[in-house]
Design a protein around this motif. Structure first.
Motif, PDB file in Angstrom:
ATOM      1  N   ILE A   1      31.033  47.547  38.277  1.00 43.96           N
ATOM      2  CA  ILE A   1      31.024  46.880  39.585  1.00 43.96           C
ATOM      3  C   ILE A   1      32.433  46.491  40.026  1.00 43.96           C
ATOM      4  O   ILE A   1      32.708  46.391  41.226  1.00 43.96           O
ATOM      5  CB  ILE A   1      30.105  45.646  39.556  1.00 43.96           C
ATOM      6  CG1 ILE A   1      30.464  44.693  38.404  1.00 43.96           C
ATOM      7  CG2 ILE A   1      28.653  46.077  39.435  1.00 43.96           C
ATOM      8  CD1 ILE A   1      29.613  43.440  38.385  1.00 43.96           C
ATOM      9  N   LEU A   2      33.362  46.303  39.085  1.00 45.79           N
ATOM     10  CA  LEU A   2      34.740  45.985  39.470  1.00 45.79           C
ATOM     11  C   LEU A   2      35.401  47.194  40.126  1.00 45.79           C
ATOM     12  O   LEU A   2      36.164  47.045  41.098  1.00 45.79           O
ATOM     13  CB  LEU A   2      35.533  45.534  38.237  1.00 45.79           C
ATOM     14  CG  LEU A   2      36.982  45.097  38.488  1.00 45.79           C
ATOM     15  CD1 LEU A   2      37.028  43.946  39.484  1.00 45.79           C
ATOM     16  CD2 LEU A   2      37.666  44.705  37.174  1.00 45.79           C
ATOM     17  N   HIS A   3      35.140  48.391  39.617  1.00 49.08           N
ATOM     18  CA  HIS A   3      35.660  49.597  40.259  1.00 49.08           C
ATOM     19  C   HIS A   3      35.192  49.688  41.719  1.00 49.08           C
ATOM     20  O   HIS A   3      35.982  49.965  42.628  1.00 49.08           O
ATOM     21  CB  HIS A   3      35.186  50.854  39.519  1.00 49.08           C
ATOM     22  CG  HIS A   3      35.882  51.092  38.215  1.00 49.08           C
ATOM     23  ND1 HIS A   3      35.306  50.783  37.014  1.00 49.08           N
ATOM     24  CD2 HIS A   3      37.099  51.626  37.924  1.00 49.08           C
ATOM     25  CE1 HIS A   3      36.136  51.111  36.035  1.00 49.08           C
ATOM     26  NE2 HIS A   3      37.231  51.631  36.562  1.00 49.08           N
ATOM     27  N   LEU A   4      33.892  49.434  41.941  1.00 44.87           N
ATOM     28  CA  LEU A   4      33.356  49.527  43.292  1.00 44.87           C
ATOM     29  C   LEU A   4      33.958  48.472  44.208  1.00 44.87           C
ATOM     30  O   LEU A   4      34.256  48.748  45.382  1.00 44.87           O
ATOM     31  CB  LEU A   4      31.834  49.391  43.265  1.00 44.87           C
ATOM     32  CG  LEU A   4      31.036  50.464  42.502  1.00 44.87           C
ATOM     33  CD1 LEU A   4      29.544  50.235  42.680  1.00 44.87           C
ATOM     34  CD2 LEU A   4      31.409  51.851  42.975  1.00 44.87           C
ATOM     35  N   ALA A   5      34.109  47.257  43.686  1.00 44.72           N
ATOM     36  CA  ALA A   5      34.659  46.174  44.501  1.00 44.72           C
ATOM     37  C   ALA A   5      36.096  46.471  44.910  1.00 44.72           C
ATOM     38  O   ALA A   5      36.502  46.215  46.045  1.00 44.72           O
ATOM     39  CB  ALA A   5      34.573  44.863  43.731  1.00 44.72           C
ATOM     40  N   ILE A   6      36.871  47.017  43.987  1.00 46.30           N
ATOM     41  CA  ILE A   6      38.270  47.354  44.310  1.00 46.30           C
ATOM     42  C   ILE A   6      38.328  48.518  45.288  1.00 46.30           C
ATOM     43  O   ILE A   6      39.114  48.516  46.239  1.00 46.30           O
ATOM     44  CB  ILE A   6      39.039  47.680  43.020  1.00 46.30           C
ATOM     45  CG1 ILE A   6      39.194  46.415  42.170  1.00 46.30           C
ATOM     46  CG2 ILE A   6      40.395  48.283  43.334  1.00 46.30           C
ATOM     47  CD1 ILE A   6      39.839  46.646  40.821  1.00 46.30           C
ATOM     48  N   ALA A   7      37.468  49.525  45.088  1.00 46.24           N
ATOM     49  CA  ALA A   7      37.478  50.679  45.979  1.00 46.24           C
ATOM     50  C   ALA A   7      37.120  50.300  47.407  1.00 46.24           C
ATOM     51  O   ALA A   7      37.653  50.865  48.369  1.00 46.24           O
ATOM     52  CB  ALA A   7      36.513  51.746  45.464  1.00 46.24           C
ATOM     53  N   SER A   8      36.212  49.325  47.578  1.00 45.53           N
ATOM     54  CA  SER A   8      35.811  48.891  48.922  1.00 45.53           C
ATOM     55  C   SER A   8      36.587  47.660  49.391  1.00 45.53           C
ATOM     56  O   SER A   8      36.266  47.092  50.431  1.00 45.53           O
ATOM     57  CB  SER A   8      34.312  48.583  48.947  1.00 45.53           C
ATOM     58  OG  SER A   8      33.967  47.631  47.955  1.00 45.53           O
ATOM     59  N   LYS A   9      37.595  47.219  48.605  1.00 48.18           N
ATOM     60  CA  LYS A   9      38.516  46.126  48.985  1.00 48.18           C
ATOM     61  C   LYS A   9      37.789  44.815  49.257  1.00 48.18           C
ATOM     62  O   LYS A   9      38.072  44.106  50.217  1.00 48.18           O
ATOM     63  CB  LYS A   9      39.336  46.537  50.207  1.00 48.18           C
ATOM     64  CG  LYS A   9      40.171  47.783  50.003  1.00 48.18           C
ATOM     65  CD  LYS A   9      40.958  48.146  51.245  1.00 48.18           C
ATOM     66  CE  LYS A   9      41.749  49.421  51.026  1.00 48.18           C
ATOM     67  NZ  LYS A   9      42.512  49.823  52.230  1.00 48.18           N
TER      68      LYS A   9
ATOM     69  N   ARG B   1      34.445  34.446  37.030  1.00 51.90           N
ATOM     70  CA  ARG B   1      33.136  33.911  36.653  1.00 51.90           C
ATOM     71  C   ARG B   1      32.342  34.819  35.723  1.00 51.90           C
ATOM     72  O   ARG B   1      31.262  34.441  35.274  1.00 51.90           O
ATOM     73  CB  ARG B   1      32.312  33.695  37.930  1.00 51.90           C
ATOM     74  CG  ARG B   1      32.882  32.651  38.902  1.00 51.90           C
ATOM     75  CD  ARG B   1      32.535  31.242  38.459  1.00 51.90           C
ATOM     76  NE  ARG B   1      31.105  31.083  38.403  1.00 51.90           N
ATOM     77  CZ  ARG B   1      30.334  30.816  39.465  1.00 51.90           C
ATOM     78  NH1 ARG B   1      30.885  30.675  40.664  1.00 51.90           N
ATOM     79  NH2 ARG B   1      29.032  30.659  39.314  1.00 51.90           N
ATOM     80  N   THR B   2      32.816  36.000  35.426  1.00 51.21           N
ATOM     81  CA  THR B   2      32.059  36.909  34.573  1.00 51.21           C
ATOM     82  C   THR B   2      32.941  37.414  33.439  1.00 51.21           C
ATOM     83  O   THR B   2      34.153  37.188  33.428  1.00 51.21           O
ATOM     84  CB  THR B   2      31.536  38.127  35.364  1.00 51.21           C
ATOM     85  OG1 THR B   2      32.642  38.927  35.790  1.00 51.21           O
ATOM     86  CG2 THR B   2      30.746  37.681  36.583  1.00 51.21           C
ATOM     87  N   THR B   3      32.287  38.112  32.531  1.00 48.43           N
ATOM     88  CA  THR B   3      33.017  38.713  31.400  1.00 48.43           C
ATOM     89  C   THR B   3      33.248  40.197  31.675  1.00 48.43           C
ATOM     90  O   THR B   3      33.031  41.037  30.793  1.00 48.43           O
ATOM     91  CB  THR B   3      32.218  38.533  30.102  1.00 48.43           C
ATOM     92  OG1 THR B   3      30.911  39.119  30.278  1.00 48.43           O
ATOM     93  CG2 THR B   3      32.076  37.067  29.749  1.00 48.43           C
ATOM     94  N   ILE B   4      33.680  40.482  32.875  1.00 48.72           N
ATOM     95  CA  ILE B   4      33.887  41.874  33.262  1.00 48.72           C
ATOM     96  C   ILE B   4      35.030  42.486  32.462  1.00 48.72           C
ATOM     97  O   ILE B   4      36.038  41.828  32.187  1.00 48.72           O
ATOM     98  CB  ILE B   4      34.166  41.974  34.776  1.00 48.72           C
ATOM     99  CG1 ILE B   4      34.098  43.425  35.243  1.00 48.72           C
ATOM    100  CG2 ILE B   4      35.484  41.346  35.141  1.00 48.72           C
ATOM    101  CD1 ILE B   4      32.729  43.983  35.315  1.00 48.72           C
TER     102      ILE B   4
END
Length: 448
Positions: free
Chosen positions: A178-186, A197-200
């Motif tokens: 989900i971090l990849h997706l969040a960065i890709a969509s800014k 807040r997470t252990t990503i």
């Protein structure tokens, strides 16, 4: 009657529903045992008619588990529209419908999260929390869906209630968490939430070998994104190229390289096999043609041999009496010894050459190489030329019998034209064969 019930569902007319059921007590049962694209409960749930839904559920709760043509239950439709009251009524009757996926692979909890219906999402998660852990298409979790739809509050709710370290870091089929997706969509707020807040896993690499910091470096354009990059680095994030590959990653890379190499080899092998098959088909067709022509020539030569030309049955005796009339063969022979010998030799050569071609083709010998096909073609030329010469000998005899000089000149020109054509064809094919042999000997490309 069913049409009236559908109209009542569209209007949400509870009184009409009761009247219809008084007229036909098994009306709702037919929607369970029959085949309908949707039930009245679907219609009422989608349009938000709570009283109608409660009346149907009170009389026939089994309808709550019926699905429509898209495999959607009434709970799917009520959740999609955000009707909390209807969803609660449906959950009281059958909470296991939270686990049913529609044609797109989404259950009601997925839909609630993607739509951002937080109240509904809480009710559904409380009813069946493990339904939130079911995977969607492309191996994505409900957390992936929240990020794709930019539903931060739904993401927070799910992280607090149903997720753990493994679920938060789960990757889809492309290797993106989900971090990849969040960065890709800014989505800066989502990124900051995941970091704090997470252990990503900030160093997780996707299928393309990119970690989160790699994607951020490509998209980093403003001060806010630079601050996110600094936050990632403080969390220990590194570029994928700076991180040593594990044994499993090295093994995966070797496997990909090997599969790619094998794929290339198989592709080349397939092309070579198709080319060989095409050449074999072409040779086979040519052999069939040779067999047909040789059979026709052999038949002609046999008929001419056992029934020589007769000079059109012309009587060559001075008196024309039957006592002195020679037989057909003698008549042709008397027209000229040389002409008769030429006919006999040419006809025999054509006959034997045609039989030789037939014998070689039916012998079962490996004659599929181009050289042997060329040899058989030369034999066929010889047979055709011999039969042509036999025919011309007969014509000469006929012309000589009638002493027609004009016809003799015409036949002579025809003979010369035929000889010129045969020599031209023979020269062309000889040059072509010699060129191919030279190229094969010198290994020049294009010799095939």
């Amino acid at each position: 009657m069913e049409r009236k019930l559908y109209d009542a569902a569209v209007q949400g007319n509870k009184l009409l529903l009761i009247n219809l059921l008084e007229e036909d007590a098994v009306l709702l049962d037919r929607f369970i045992t029959g085949c309908y694209p949707e039930t009245p409960l679907h219609v009422a749930s989608m349009l938000g008619h709570l009283d109608f839904v409660n009346e149907v559920l009170a009389r026939k709760p089994e309808l709550a588990k019926e699905v429509d043509s898209r495999n959607s239950s009434p709970l799917h439709l009520a959740t999609g529209k955000g009707y909390l009251g209807i969803a609660k009524s449906l959950l009281q009757v059958n909470p296991d419908m939270c686990l049913v996926c529609d044609i797109d692979g989404r259950n009601p909890i997925h839909i609630a999260a993607m739509k951002g219906h937080l109240g509904l999402l809480r009710e559904l998660v409380d009813a069946r929390p493990w339904a939130a852990r079911l995977l969607m298409e492309q191996g994505e979790t409900i957390l992936h869906a929240c990020v794709r739809c930019n539903q931060l509050e739904a993401l927070k709710l799910l992280v607090d209630r149903v997720s753990d370290h493994e679920f938060v870091n789960r990757q889809n089929h492309d290797g993106n968490n989900i971090l990849h997706l969040a960065i890709a969509s800014k989505q800066t707020e989502v990124i900051n939430f995941l970091i704090s807040r997470t252990t990503i896993n900030v160093n997780c690499a996707n299928e393309d070998g990119f970690a989160a910091l790699d994607l951020l470096s490509q998209n980093q354009r403003n001060l806010e994104e630079k601050e996110v990059a600094e936050s990632l680095q403080r969390m220990g994030a590194t570029h994928a190229k700076d991180k040593p590959l594990s044994d499993s990653q090295l093994k995966a890379i070797r496997t990909k390289i090997l599969s790619f190499t094998c794929g290339q080899s198989n592709a080349m092998s397939s092309k070579s096999k198709k080319r060989r098959n095409k050449d074999a088909d072409r040779v086979e067709k040519k052999h069939n043609t040779l067999m047909l022509v040789a059979s026709l020539l052999a038949t002609m030569a046999f008929q001419a041999g056992v029934n020589p030309p007769t000079g059109l049955g012309k009587d060559n005796s001075p008196t024309g009496s039957s006592a002195t009339k020679p037989n057909p063969t003698e008549r042709f022979y008397l027209l000229g010894l040389d002409t008769y010998n030429t006919f006999l030799k040419s006809n025999t050569i054509g006959f034997l050459t045609s039989l030789s071609i037939i014998l070689l083709l039916v012998s079962g010998l490996p004659l599929h190489r181009r050289f042997f096909t060329w040899v058989l073609t030369v034999f066929l030329w010889i047979a055709i030329s011999a039969m042509s010469l036999a025919y011309l000998s007969s014509i000469f005899a006929f012309v000589a019998q009638h002493e027609d000089s004009a016809k003799g000149i015409g036949v002579g020109i025809s003979v010369l034209a035929w000889i010129g054509l045969m020599l031209l064809l023979l020269l062309g094919h000889t040059i072509r064969l010699a060129t191919k042999l030279i190229r094969c000997r010198l290994h020049i490309p294009g010799s095939a």
